[in-house]
Design a protein around this motif. Structure first.
Motif, PDB file in Angstrom:
ATOM      1  N   HIS B  65       0.820  -1.212   0.000  1.00 17.83           N
ATOM      2  CA  HIS B  65       0.000   0.000   0.000  1.00 17.83           C
ATOM      3  C   HIS B  65       0.855   1.264   0.000  1.00 17.83           C
ATOM      4  O   HIS B  65       0.390   2.332   0.364  1.00 17.83           O
ATOM      5  N   ARG B  66       2.103   1.084  -0.368  1.00 18.49           N
ATOM      6  CA  ARG B  66       3.043   2.205  -0.525  1.00 18.49           C
ATOM      7  C   ARG B  66       3.092   3.095   0.714  1.00 18.49           C
ATOM      8  O   ARG B  66       3.151   4.330   0.612  1.00 18.49           O
ATOM      9  N   GLY B  67       2.997   2.463   1.852  1.00 16.60           N
ATOM     10  CA  GLY B  67       3.144   3.205   3.098  1.00 16.60           C
ATOM     11  C   GLY B  67       1.845   3.428   3.845  1.00 16.60           C
ATOM     12  O   GLY B  67       1.843   3.635   5.041  1.00 16.60           O
ATOM     13  N   LYS B  68       0.732   3.373   3.125  1.00 15.36           N
ATOM     14  CA  LYS B  68      -0.555   3.612   3.794  1.00 15.36           C
ATOM     15  C   LYS B  68      -0.990   2.366   4.562  1.00 15.36           C
ATOM     16  O   LYS B  68      -0.650   1.253   4.191  1.00 15.36           O
ATOM     17  N   ILE B  69      -1.766   2.602   5.590  1.00 10.69           N
ATOM     18  CA  ILE B  69      -2.215   1.470   6.388  1.00 10.69           C
ATOM     19  C   ILE B  69      -3.645   1.108   6.048  1.00 10.69           C
ATOM     20  O   ILE B  69      -4.527   1.962   6.047  1.00 10.69           O
ATOM     21  N   PRO B  70      -3.877  -0.165   5.733  1.00  7.81           N
ATOM     22  CA  PRO B  70      -5.247  -0.578   5.423  1.00  7.81           C
ATOM     23  C   PRO B  70      -6.195  -0.291   6.586  1.00  7.81           C
ATOM     24  O   PRO B  70      -5.789  -0.313   7.743  1.00  7.81           O
ATOM     25  N   ALA B  85       1.012   5.482  11.219  1.00  6.72           N
ATOM     26  CA  ALA B  85       0.418   5.917   9.975  1.00  6.72           C
ATOM     27  C   ALA B  85       1.189   5.447   8.763  1.00  6.72           C
ATOM     28  O   ALA B  85       1.065   5.971   7.688  1.00  6.72           O
ATOM     29  N   LYS B  86       2.075   4.488   8.958  1.00  6.18           N
ATOM     30  CA  LYS B  86       2.899   4.018   7.846  1.00  6.18           C
ATOM     31  C   LYS B  86       2.963   2.496   7.877  1.00  6.18           C
ATOM     32  O   LYS B  86       3.000   1.882   8.933  1.00  6.18           O
TER      33      LYS B  86
END
Ligand code: FAD
Ligand code: SF4
Lengths: 184, 569
Positions: B65-70, B85-86
């Motif tokens: 997710h390129r750093g984003k958190i599901p 947040a990462k």
């Protein structure tokens, strides 16, 4: 909005990046806890046609030029993964409504120029509204998907995973932005 | 009978340290180096330095997710979403669903249950407290007086600073006493401009952030396997170079080198076992977090370093005939005077110009603006003060999401550095208040059968009054530098816990009637128990606290070993 602001500023304190996609993410987290989890469970998020529309839209935002484009970087598939995993139902619905409108306009059958004009209209409308619009989500995901992909990073930036020092320097004409790979 | 004795012996140590984080690491290092056989009891899983930093070397495209958190993961990490947040650092934050707590008033409790604790998460800002910080309570008749003064800590600040390794610039300011510094990190061109303008027009100093990064490792740093900072600012994923200070990179390896260190993992300390007659602790009772098996470990000396809330809750859970309300709680002060720093307030601006100024490397730090309110001749209608962290950088490609346009030119433009922007973010002192507290729930338990923690605390009038200045003064400084579109901000949702500097709840003091710990962090009424993390704090200052916890820990360990050797424990 408040919580999003809070997070933004905390991210700053910790030396984080203050970016539009982050802001978008904040507004999603804002809903955490206040809403029952409502994730679309179906395997594929978009229909085949919708997927094709989004591929076309992404490619119009980041076209292949002398460097690879959004499709080369796998953005269409990435968008679906992100929409499924990282967005709540209200945002997913907003997004789907946006794709639906393009579908109704027969987007895929329009000429490239007409497609660009259509997207410009969508963009202009968005500027009147705020937060999580179809256009903002699309752009955010296209940019994220492209500029953090392997082909995108290598084609676009001066990638420095281990810089080894920090110093103030003068920019050279046409200098590419440095990328350190620390946004994850 | 014999068997029992054997079992007892097998589990007996000179000292037990509860927690392997920032302060537990220091207790382990000091006690083992002074010859004690030490057991560190850690509730979380074993996290191995370097080899378990699985995300540290990953490139951006390797993250799904390129750093984003599901969302699903986000829900499990509610409190920590404010920080992690990462995708790359999420594994270092504890799951809130598995570790529930109750918010009578809003509180975010960020935890890191694994070896190293929050020393893996911290922002590494490292500042000494000043002389006034230790005098303010007494002068203003608030809380209780500190039983120690700045002078008591000077040798211990000196001692821990050298080992930690702090990069910074000596400024000779009484308000922000200098540490022993490694070379400072550089400032960017607009930051230097801000520093000059604010010095000239407002007579306020700005210095580069003092951060626990090895800008020039010394022999004692390399001796434990640490190397120079590479300026990649991926610290939150764990640093394979050991370049920032953590217990995993520094104090635990040092303790290991003595061959007197044992660490048990997955062992949640439930309570301290008290020998009621002798009024001394005998050991600790632990619950295995996976099997729920209960075990006991024994020692002559116990150091509680489970983090502010963790240590105090262990004392609360340790009930006996002598201490029906929790070990050492004769004063009813356990859980009270919970403090934090208040934040999410300041000012930001756009910077025009400096187009040909740029920087190379990702600096893991920022500027620091020391307190100037209620300092010297300045008098405000509130007590105490605040400082700022922040800095200037150039916008990256992500600015494109909210910029108009798309297509080939737009794509090209995003590959160039964007305009400069700047942010100053305040950190304010929170006053001690006995009604700001946490306590143990009477009916709600976690899955290990331990009572859940109930947070009941909020900022008060003084903090709110201070916030106006934090915002306006921040804006004033950005304006002094001539920056554009200055936006002061104050986020009213910033509540306790978000400052991630939770302090108090087992305060130090001179009088056992009004405090839990004495001037050596020793429980007044149970002398072989020491508490040397944030729970010991009598007031909160406005600078980041961890350096002071470390100095207190080293000082208490030295005292404890002297007392032990003298037979007084
Ligand atoms: C995102 C973030 C940024 C921060 N930035 C800064 C900064 O820039 N500067 C600064 O000074 N401070 C900062 N801090 C605060 C700093 O991390 C803490 O002050 C510090 O880690 C506290 O040390 P500690 O030993 O008390 O607790 P911790 O480091 O949290 O260690 C406690 C340990 O005890 C264990 N434990 C807890 N309960 C039990 C039990 N019952 N039994 C056994 N073991 C137990 C835990 O698993 C953990 O390993 C930051 C914190 C966070 C979260
Ligand atoms: S910036 Fe320095 S401390 Fe942080 S991860 Fe990189 S090398 Fe390690």
């Amino acid at each position: 909005m408040n919580r999003r602001e809070a997070v933004t500023h905390v991210a700053w304190i910790l030396g984080g990046v203050f970016s539009a996609p982050t802001l978008q993410a904040m507004s999603r987290w804002e809903q955490i806890g206040s809403q029952a989890s409502a994730l679309r469970q179906s395997g594929s998020f978009l229909t085949e046609t919708q997927h094709e529309i989004m591929a076309r839209v992404a490619e119009l935002i980041i076209p292949r030029t002398d460097t690879p484009g959004a499709i080369d970087a796998g953005v269409p598939d990435f968008m679906e993964v992100m929409l499924r995993d990282c967005y709540r139902k209200p945002a997913q619905d907003t997004f789907l409504a946006g794709v639906g409108e393009l579908e109704q306009k027969g987007f895929l059958k329009l000429s490239p120029d007409q497609q660009t004009t259509t997207l410009k209209q969508v963009e202009a409308e968005t500027q009147k509204t705020s937060d999580s619009s179809f256009w903002l989500i699309t752009k955010e995901l296209t940019l994220l998907g492209y500029y953090t992909s392997e082909v995108g990073v290598k084609a676009s930036f001066d990638y420095q995973p281990i810089p080894g020092r920090f110093e103030a320097i003068k920019i050279k004409p046409g200098q590419k932005d440095f990328m350190y790979g620390n946004q994850a | 009978m014999n068997l029992n004795i054997k079992a007892d012996k097998a589990q007996t140590y000179d000292a037990i340290v509860v927690g392997s984080g920032m302060t537990g690491g220091w207790a382990a290092k000091e006690l083992t180096e002074k010859g004690l056989k030490v057991l560190v009891v850690e509730r979380g899983y074993e996290l191995k330095h370097v080899e378990d930093y699985k995300t540290a070397m990953k490139d951006p495209w390797e993250f799904e997710h390129r750093g984003k958190i599901p969302i699903v993961a986000a829900e499990e990490h509610y409190a920590t979403m404010y920080f992690s947040a990462k995708e790359g650092s999420q594994y270092l934050y504890s799951n809130d669903k598995e570790n529930p707590y109750i918010q009578k008033r809003p509180f975010n409790w960020i935890r890191a249950y694994h070896t190293g604790g929050k020393s893996l998460l911290w922002g590494k800002h490292t500042y000494r407290w000043n002389r006034e910080d230790f005098l303010a309570n007494a002068k203003q008749g608030l809380g209780v007086d500190w039983p120690i003064r700045y002078d008591d800590l000077i040798p211990w600040y000196n001692y821990v600073e050298k080992f930690v390794g702090i990069s910074g610039q000596a400024e000779g300011l009484a308000v922000l006493p200098d540490s022993n510094f490694l070379p400072p990190m550089a400032m960017t061109a607009p930051e230097i401009h801000l520093k000059k303008s604010v010095a000239q027009k407002l007579n306020r100093p700005i210095t580069i952030g003092r951060v626990a990064h090895l800008t020039k490792p010394q022999p004692w740093h390399t001796a434990v396997g640490r190397a120079s900072c590479q300026f990649r600012n991926r610290c939150s994923r764990g640093c394979p170079f050991g370049a920032y200070f953590s217990s995993l990179a520094a104090t635990i390896p040092a303790a290991r080198q003595t061959n007197r260190l044992t660490i048990v993992h997955n062992a949640i300390v439930k309570e301290i076992i008290l020998d009621d007659k002798a009024q001394k602790a005998k050991g600790v009772r632990v619950i295995d977090q996976n099997t729920l098996e209960v075990r006991e470990f024994y020692a002559k000396l116990i150091f509680l370093n489970a983090g502010t809330i963790g240590s105090t809750s262990i004392l609360m859970n340790s009930k006996s005939a002598r201490f029906p309300n929790g070990l050492g709680n004769d004063s009813d002060q356990l859980g009270r005077n919970l403090m934090d720093h208040h934040l999410a307030i300041g000012a930001r601006a756009d910077i025009e110009g400096f187009e040909d100024d740029y920087f190379f490397g990702a600096r893991p730090g920022s500027l620091y603006i020391p307190r100037f309110r209620n300092w010297g001749n300045d008098k405000r209608d509130y007590l105490r003060g605040f400082g700022y962290q922040g800095g200037a950088s150039r916008a990256d490609w992500s600015r494109g999401a909210t910029e108009t346009g798309f297509g080939a030119d737009f794509k090209k433009k995003m590959t160039q550095p964007g305009p400069w922007k700047i942010n100053l973010s305040g950190f304010g002192e929170v006053l001690p208040n006995p009604n700001n507290r946490f306590y143990l729930s009477e009916d709600q338990k976690d899955k290990w059968g331990l009572p859940q923690i109930v947070f009941d605390a909020d900022f008060g009038e003084n903090e709110r009054a201070m916030r106006k200045d934090i915002m306006n003064d921040g804006a004033e400084m950005l304006e002094a530098a001539g920056f554009k579109n200055v936006v002061p901000y104050d986020n009213p949702v910033a509540h306790m816990g978000l400052g991630i500097h939770e302090m108090g709840t087992a305060r130090m003091g001179k009088d056992p009637k009004t405090s839990v710990l004495n001037k050596f962090n020793q429980v007044h009424a149970c002398k072989n128990v020491f508490v040397t993390d944030g729970s010991a704090m009598t007031s909160a200052s406005n600078v980041n606290p961890s350096l002071t916890y470390m100095a207190l820990t080293a000082r208490a360990a030295s005292y404890a070993v002297e007392q032990l050797k003298a037979g007084s424990l």
